[in-house]
Structures are given as C-alpha cells and as structure tokens.
Design a protein around this motif. Structure first.
Motif, PDB file in Angstrom:
ATOM      1  N   PHE A  13       0.851  -1.350  -0.297  1.00  0.00           N
ATOM      2  CA  PHE A  13       0.101   0.002  -0.006  1.00  0.00           C
ATOM      3  C   PHE A  13       0.702   1.230  -0.297  1.00  0.00           C
ATOM      4  O   PHE A  13       0.679   2.375  -0.691  1.00  0.00           O
ATOM      5  N   TYR A  14       1.947   1.272   0.730  1.00  0.00           N
ATOM      6  CA  TYR A  14       2.867   2.401   0.818  1.00  0.00           C
ATOM      7  C   TYR A  14       3.565   2.566  -0.646  1.00  0.00           C
ATOM      8  O   TYR A  14       3.705   3.675  -1.118  1.00  0.00           O
ATOM      9  N   HIS A  15       3.669   1.444  -1.382  1.00  0.00           N
ATOM     10  CA  HIS A  15       4.354   1.673  -2.586  1.00  0.00           C
ATOM     11  C   HIS A  15       3.270   2.161  -3.498  1.00  0.00           C
ATOM     12  O   HIS A  15       3.772   2.859  -4.530  1.00  0.00           O
ATOM     13  N   LEU A  16       2.153   1.814  -3.496  1.00  0.00           N
ATOM     14  CA  LEU A  16       1.209   2.164  -4.329  1.00  0.00           C
ATOM     15  C   LEU A  16       1.028   3.621  -4.104  1.00  0.00           C
ATOM     16  O   LEU A  16       0.920   4.413  -5.069  1.00  0.00           O
ATOM     17  N   TYR A  17       1.138   4.055  -2.753  1.00  0.00           N
ATOM     18  CA  TYR A  17       1.056   5.474  -2.658  1.00  0.00           C
ATOM     19  C   TYR A  17       2.140   6.510  -3.080  1.00  0.00           C
ATOM     20  O   TYR A  17       1.895   7.462  -3.838  1.00  0.00           O
ATOM     21  N   LEU A  18       3.172   5.682  -2.937  1.00  0.00           N
ATOM     22  CA  LEU A  18       4.465   6.463  -3.543  1.00  0.00           C
ATOM     23  C   LEU A  18       4.385   6.440  -5.105  1.00  0.00           C
ATOM     24  O   LEU A  18       4.870   7.608  -5.680  1.00  0.00           O
ATOM     25  N   HIS A  19       3.834   5.525  -5.707  1.00  0.00           N
ATOM     26  CA  HIS A  19       3.702   5.448  -7.275  1.00  0.00           C
ATOM     27  C   HIS A  19       2.336   5.888  -7.711  1.00  0.00           C
ATOM     28  O   HIS A  19       1.884   5.199  -8.933  1.00  0.00           O
ATOM     29  N   TYR A  20       1.646   6.531  -7.068  1.00  0.00           N
ATOM     30  CA  TYR A  20       0.299   6.900  -7.572  1.00  0.00           C
ATOM     31  C   TYR A  20       0.186   7.377  -8.996  1.00  0.00           C
ATOM     32  O   TYR A  20      -0.831   7.004  -9.500  1.00  0.00           O
TER      33      TYR A  20
END
Length: 233
Positions: A157-164
């Motif tokens: 989820f954190y990675h999704l946020y960073l690469h939104y």
C-alpha cells in the motif's frame, strides 16, 4: 475424498514454492521493477520470465478453482472461491497486458504461507496433531503469515501511494485491480490471521498442559521409593 485433498494440497505446495521463489527474485533481487529503469514506469515493466511465471499461476488457480467448484465445499468454502476469483483476475490481467506485474508479484509472495498450511493439514490427518513438529509448524505459520500477508501488504500500500501517478497511467481495469483487489485480500488475511492466532494460543496452552503432566509423571516414580522406604523404616 481425503486422498483427493491430499493430492490437491501437494499440487498447491509445489505451486507455492515455485511462485514464491519467482516472486521474491523478481521483486527484491532483479532490477526488472526498479525505479532506476529508464523510460518506463515500474507499473508497466515486464519480461518473458515474469509473464511465464504468471501464466503458471493462472493455470494453477484455474485448475484449483475448478476442483473447488467440483467438490464444493469439501476443498474450500466461499472465501476460497472469492480468493481464487480475485487471484485469477489479477494474475491473468498482469500476464496478458504486462501492467501491474510488480504488485501482482507482491501479492503472490503471500503464497509463502501455503506449504506450512498444507503441512499442518498433513500432520493433523496423520495423527500428529500433538507432536512438537505440529507446534513448531504452527509458530512458523504465524510468523510467515505476519510477514507475508500483513506487513508486506502494508509495504504494498505504501508503494502504491508513492507511485500513485504511475498507477494512474494504467488502464482503468488495471487501476481497479491495483486499488481494489489488495485491500480485499488484506481484509481476508487479517481475518484468517485472527483465527491462526487463536489456534496457536490454544495449541501452545495445550502443549504447556501436556508438558506439566509429563513432568508430574516423571517425578512420581522417583518419589514412590522414598515413600516406601519411609514405611519400612
């Protein structure tokens, strides 16, 4: 029916070992999904190897889903059907389009827990539920589940946020799968984790009681001669 489930779990174990190894390699060791790659988003990266591995998983999930439907509910209830349908949709999309393969492999790392779950069933079926191996396996399942299905999903989820911004460039179906499937699976993982935690507590408590009883049994024979010797004095 037990023989069918035995074989079914053997196949799932082989798949889990294969896809876990591939997922760990592609996500953490290869540079396929690295941010250092030029002229491409991590959400659009793919390779013949990554696509092939996803194809293997699609074949497995479809086969297993067919068996679940055929023998329903002996091999799994509604939660297994939902899990497999979501898995087939996500893995097949990533395989066919090359989009979101990184996040698909992050989720597939959760298959790390499958061999332990299957071993637990094998031990239970063969009458080894009270063995030390069963207890150790339960602890391993707990730790593996915590890492692969709870903590790793937080990182996802954190990675999704960073690469939104990169995820937004995906097709609408890809965006739906990337933002929709992981949260659903995460909720299911937390629910199952609660059951695993309760089961482990019960097993540890039972093991502690058995250990105390065994210790008492061991002490008793050494105490008897003292009692008898006192009687004869």
């Amino acid at each position: 029916m037990q023989r069918i489930e035995w074989n079914n779990r053997a196949i799932s174990t082989v798949h889990a070992l294969f896809i876990t190894a591939m997922s760990l390699y592609l996500v953490f060791w290869s540079d396929l999904y690295s941010d250092q790659q030029l002229n491409a988003f991590v959400t659009l990266q793919s390779s013949p190897l990554s696509t092939f591995a996803l194809g293997v998983s699609v074949g497995y999930f479809l086969t297993d889903l067919g068996m679940i439907f055929w023998f329903y509910p002996a091999l799994g209830g509604l939660e297994y059907v939902v899990h497999h349908l979501l898995s087939v949709a996500s893995v097949a999309y990533a395989m066919l389009t090359g989009e979101g393969q990184l996040y698909t492999y992050m989720v597939l790392i959760s298959e790390t827990t499958t061999p332990g779950i299957n071993l637990r069933w094998y031990l239970d079926t063969t009458g080894m539920k009270g063995s030390r191996t069963y207890l150790i396996n339960g602890v391993v399942i707990f730790i593996a589940w915590l890492v692969a299905r709870i903590l790793l999903f937080m990182y996802l989820f954190y990675h999704l946020y960073l690469h939104y911004q990169q995820v937004k460039q995906m097709h609408i179906i890809g965006k739906f799968l990337a933002f929709g499937v992981p949260p659903i699976l995460a909720v299911m993982n937390v629910m199952w984790f609660g059951k695993i935690f309760k089961g482990l507590k019960k097993t540890l408590a039972k093991s502690h009681i058995l250990s105390r009883e065994a210790a008492s049994t061991c002490v008793l024979p050494t105490a008897l001669p003292v009692m008898y010797s006192g009687a004869f004095m």
